[in-house]
Write a protein that holds these residues in place. Structure first.
Motif, PDB file in Angstrom:
ATOM      1  N   ALA A 109     -73.118 -65.254 -33.272  1.00  0.00           N
ATOM      2  CA  ALA A 109     -74.402 -64.851 -33.869  1.00  0.00           C
ATOM      3  C   ALA A 109     -74.545 -65.370 -35.298  1.00  0.00           C
ATOM      4  O   ALA A 109     -75.657 -65.565 -35.791  1.00  0.00           O
ATOM      5  N   GLY A 110     -73.385 -65.590 -35.934  1.00  0.00           N
ATOM      6  CA  GLY A 110     -73.413 -66.041 -37.318  1.00  0.00           C
ATOM      7  C   GLY A 110     -72.869 -64.988 -38.276  1.00  0.00           C
ATOM      8  O   GLY A 110     -73.179 -64.992 -39.465  1.00  0.00           O
ATOM      9  N   THR A 113     -70.323 -66.520 -40.972  1.00  0.00           N
ATOM     10  CA  THR A 113     -71.121 -67.350 -41.876  1.00  0.00           C
ATOM     11  C   THR A 113     -71.977 -66.462 -42.787  1.00  0.00           C
ATOM     12  O   THR A 113     -72.050 -66.689 -44.002  1.00  0.00           O
ATOM     13  N   LYS A 117     -72.016 -66.097 -46.881  1.00  0.00           N
ATOM     14  CA  LYS A 117     -73.219 -66.247 -47.707  1.00  0.00           C
ATOM     15  C   LYS A 117     -73.522 -64.968 -48.480  1.00  0.00           C
ATOM     16  O   LYS A 117     -73.947 -65.013 -49.634  1.00  0.00           O
ATOM     17  N   GLN A 144     -61.478 -68.943 -40.780  1.00  0.00           N
ATOM     18  CA  GLN A 144     -62.860 -69.220 -41.156  1.00  0.00           C
ATOM     19  C   GLN A 144     -63.275 -68.330 -42.334  1.00  0.00           C
ATOM     20  O   GLN A 144     -63.912 -68.796 -43.287  1.00  0.00           O
ATOM     21  N   LYS A 256     -80.230 -68.281 -38.238  1.00  0.00           N
ATOM     22  CA  LYS A 256     -80.617 -69.542 -37.572  1.00  0.00           C
ATOM     23  C   LYS A 256     -82.122 -69.733 -37.473  1.00  0.00           C
ATOM     24  O   LYS A 256     -82.609 -70.385 -36.560  1.00  0.00           O
ATOM     25  N   ASP A 258     -83.734 -71.541 -39.291  1.00  0.00           N
ATOM     26  CA  ASP A 258     -84.014 -72.940 -39.627  1.00  0.00           C
ATOM     27  C   ASP A 258     -83.916 -73.814 -38.380  1.00  0.00           C
ATOM     28  O   ASP A 258     -84.236 -74.984 -38.417  1.00  0.00           O
ATOM     29  N   GLY A 284     -80.994 -65.902 -42.164  1.00  0.00           N
ATOM     30  CA  GLY A 284     -80.191 -67.115 -42.345  1.00  0.00           C
ATOM     31  C   GLY A 284     -81.045 -68.329 -42.075  1.00  0.00           C
ATOM     32  O   GLY A 284     -81.726 -68.402 -41.057  1.00  0.00           O
ATOM     33  N   VAL A 285     -81.026 -69.276 -43.021  1.00  0.00           N
ATOM     34  CA  VAL A 285     -81.836 -70.497 -42.848  1.00  0.00           C
ATOM     35  C   VAL A 285     -80.992 -71.762 -42.987  1.00  0.00           C
ATOM     36  O   VAL A 285     -81.472 -72.800 -43.427  1.00  0.00           O
ATOM     37  N   GLU A 287     -76.521 -73.470 -42.728  1.00  0.00           N
ATOM     38  CA  GLU A 287     -75.093 -73.193 -42.614  1.00  0.00           C
ATOM     39  C   GLU A 287     -74.386 -73.121 -43.971  1.00  0.00           C
ATOM     40  O   GLU A 287     -73.201 -72.852 -44.030  1.00  0.00           O
TER      41      GLU A 287
HETATM   42  P1  GDP Z   1     -69.748 -65.427 -35.529  1.00  0.00           P
HETATM   43  O1  GDP Z   1     -68.996 -65.712 -34.260  1.00  0.00           O
HETATM   44  O2  GDP Z   1     -70.824 -64.419 -35.310  1.00  0.00           O
HETATM   45  O3  GDP Z   1     -68.891 -65.093 -36.695  1.00  0.00           O
HETATM   46  O4  GDP Z   1     -70.551 -66.770 -35.852  1.00  0.00           O
HETATM   47  P2  GDP Z   1     -70.265 -67.884 -36.951  1.00  0.00           P
HETATM   48  O5  GDP Z   1     -70.474 -67.352 -38.302  1.00  0.00           O
HETATM   49  O6  GDP Z   1     -68.975 -68.534 -36.654  1.00  0.00           O
HETATM   50  O7  GDP Z   1     -71.469 -68.881 -36.664  1.00  0.00           O
HETATM   51  C1  GDP Z   1     -71.633 -69.543 -35.421  1.00  0.00           C
HETATM   52  C2  GDP Z   1     -72.319 -70.883 -35.668  1.00  0.00           C
HETATM   53  O8  GDP Z   1     -73.645 -70.659 -36.119  1.00  0.00           O
HETATM   54  C3  GDP Z   1     -71.652 -71.732 -36.717  1.00  0.00           C
HETATM   55  O9  GDP Z   1     -71.677 -73.076 -36.306  1.00  0.00           O
HETATM   56  C4  GDP Z   1     -72.522 -71.525 -37.952  1.00  0.00           C
HETATM   57  O10 GDP Z   1     -72.483 -72.639 -38.822  1.00  0.00           O
HETATM   58  C5  GDP Z   1     -73.893 -71.373 -37.335  1.00  0.00           C
HETATM   59  N1  GDP Z   1     -74.807 -70.589 -38.173  1.00  0.00           N
HETATM   60  C6  GDP Z   1     -74.653 -69.337 -38.656  1.00  0.00           C
HETATM   61  N2  GDP Z   1     -75.749 -68.954 -39.353  1.00  0.00           N
HETATM   62  C7  GDP Z   1     -76.621 -69.995 -39.318  1.00  0.00           C
HETATM   63  C8  GDP Z   1     -77.954 -70.217 -39.841  1.00  0.00           C
HETATM   64  O11 GDP Z   1     -78.592 -69.374 -40.486  1.00  0.00           O
HETATM   65  N3  GDP Z   1     -78.509 -71.448 -39.579  1.00  0.00           N
HETATM   66  C9  GDP Z   1     -77.866 -72.402 -38.851  1.00  0.00           C
HETATM   67  N4  GDP Z   1     -78.494 -73.552 -38.638  1.00  0.00           N
HETATM   68  N5  GDP Z   1     -76.641 -72.213 -38.346  1.00  0.00           N
HETATM   69  C10 GDP Z   1     -76.031 -71.036 -38.564  1.00  0.00           C
END
Ligand code: GDP
Length: 306
Positions: A109-110, A113, A117, A144, A256, A258, A284-285, A287
């Motif tokens: 889900a992000g 990341t 941020k 990570q 995501k 963006d 989130g907009v 990476e």
């Molecule tokens: P987690 O498993 O929920 O911790 O997810 P991650 O933080 O590892 O993110 C998964 C993928 O989504 C990664 O490749 C990140 O770079 C990407 N990602 C996370 N947030 C965003 C965002 O706001 N925009 C974009 N384009 N990619 C994002």
């Protein structure tokens, strides 16, 4: 500021959901409303929010005696802004020291990341941050988070991290909150492992993490945030409900926007939020470290309709 709005607009445009194209004609008629209904559904607003917006819009059109589609579009921006406005809220980290923020969500889900941020965002505001790597099973997840901590250290931030390979996630969190108190940190951010609401044992695990955090500090966690991938569509609502039931959420981060996310899901979340108020603290907009933005209803509504 134009930067992130541009990214948001470009992202929303990529989906070609084309809400704006509905208003390029010359007449306000049933066809216009039908096209709009379709466009809102295509944009992931869902049936309920779509119906709500259409009803509200028709009411506004009647009241204002609008005569051309451009005026209807402006009224839709108003309707959408009003619907989204309650989601706008500032994450408050001043009231407790440390403010303990748990972050949950499904895999990918992000989450991590967004935590990276968010650390940057908080550090920029002068807060000291301690990260808790509560995904103790996946080495990659810990690594990570460490990378994000390093990136933040290169900036303005003072960032500590508590982690332990293979340990019990709840005990890592207990240690992290205790360390946060002992070291006088402003914020403790807890990165939990990704899980699906249907994985009941993992849902029990995250409930336990919350209970143990409470043991380390009876006022904590002060925030329980769910990170939602903006591409998830209506599934996002299922996630919100399930995680809220398990944990008692205090807010959301939608990522995501963006990319290929269709944006309408925010309208669906806003409608849900009428029964169960939950702010969208950030979107989130991108990476990069600085690609987390506070949610602003009118700007978002304008971007969605641009
Ligand atoms: P987690 O498993 O929920 O911790 O997810 P991650 O933080 O590892 O993110 C998964 C993928 O989504 C990664 O490749 C990140 O770079 C990407 N990602 C996370 N947030 C965003 C965002 O706001 N925009 C974009 N384009 N990619 C994002």
């Amino acid at each position: 500021r134009e930067g992130w709005l541009g990214k948001l607009r470009a992202g929303l445009r990529k989906t070609g959901s084309g809400i704006a194209t509905v208003f390029t004609g010359t007449r306000i008629d049933d066809a216009l409303y039908e096209q709009l209904e379709e466009a809102l559904l295509m944009a992931d607003a869902g049936v309920k929010a779509t119906q709500y917006l259409l009803d509200d819009l028709k009411h506004r059109v009647k009241e204002s005696k609008a005569t051309d589609p451009a005026a209807v579009k402006a009224l839709l921006v108003d309707a959408l802004t009003e619907l989204l406005a309650p989601l706008e809220q500032t994450l408050n980290v001043g009231a407790h020291k440390p403010t303990v923020i748990m972050v949950a969500g499904v895999n990918g889900a992000g989450k991590t990341t967004s935590i990276g941020k968010l650390t940057h965002h908080l550090a920029e505001a002068g807060a000291s941050v301690l990260l808790a790597a509560a995904d103790t099973f996946r080495a990659a997840a810990r690594e990570q988070l460490m990378v994000w901590a390093d990136r933040n250290r290169q900036g303005t931030g003072s960032v500590d991290i508590v982690h332990q390979a293979g340990g019990d996630p709840a005990s890592v969190c207990f240690d992290a909150v205790s360390a946060g108190k002992a070291r006088g940190k402003d914020v403790v951010l807890v990165d939990t492992a990704g899980r699906l609401p249907t994985q009941l044992h993992l849902m029990e695990e995250i409930k336990k993490i919350k209970r143990v955090v409470q043991k380390a500090d009876e006022t904590a966690p002060h925030e329980v945030l769910l990170v939602i991938d903006g591409n998830t569509g209506q599934n996002a609502l299922t996630q919100v409900k399930a995680f809220d039931e398990a944990l008692g959420l205090t807010g959301l981060i939608v990522t995501k926007l963006d990319g290929t996310a269709k944006g309408g899901v925010l309208a669906a979340i806003a409608l849900l939020s009428r029964e169960r108020p939950l702010p969208v603290y950030f979107i989130g907009v991108g990476e990069q470290l600085d690609e987390l933005e506070t949610f602003e209803a009118r700007e978002f509504a304008q971007a969605l309709l641009s």
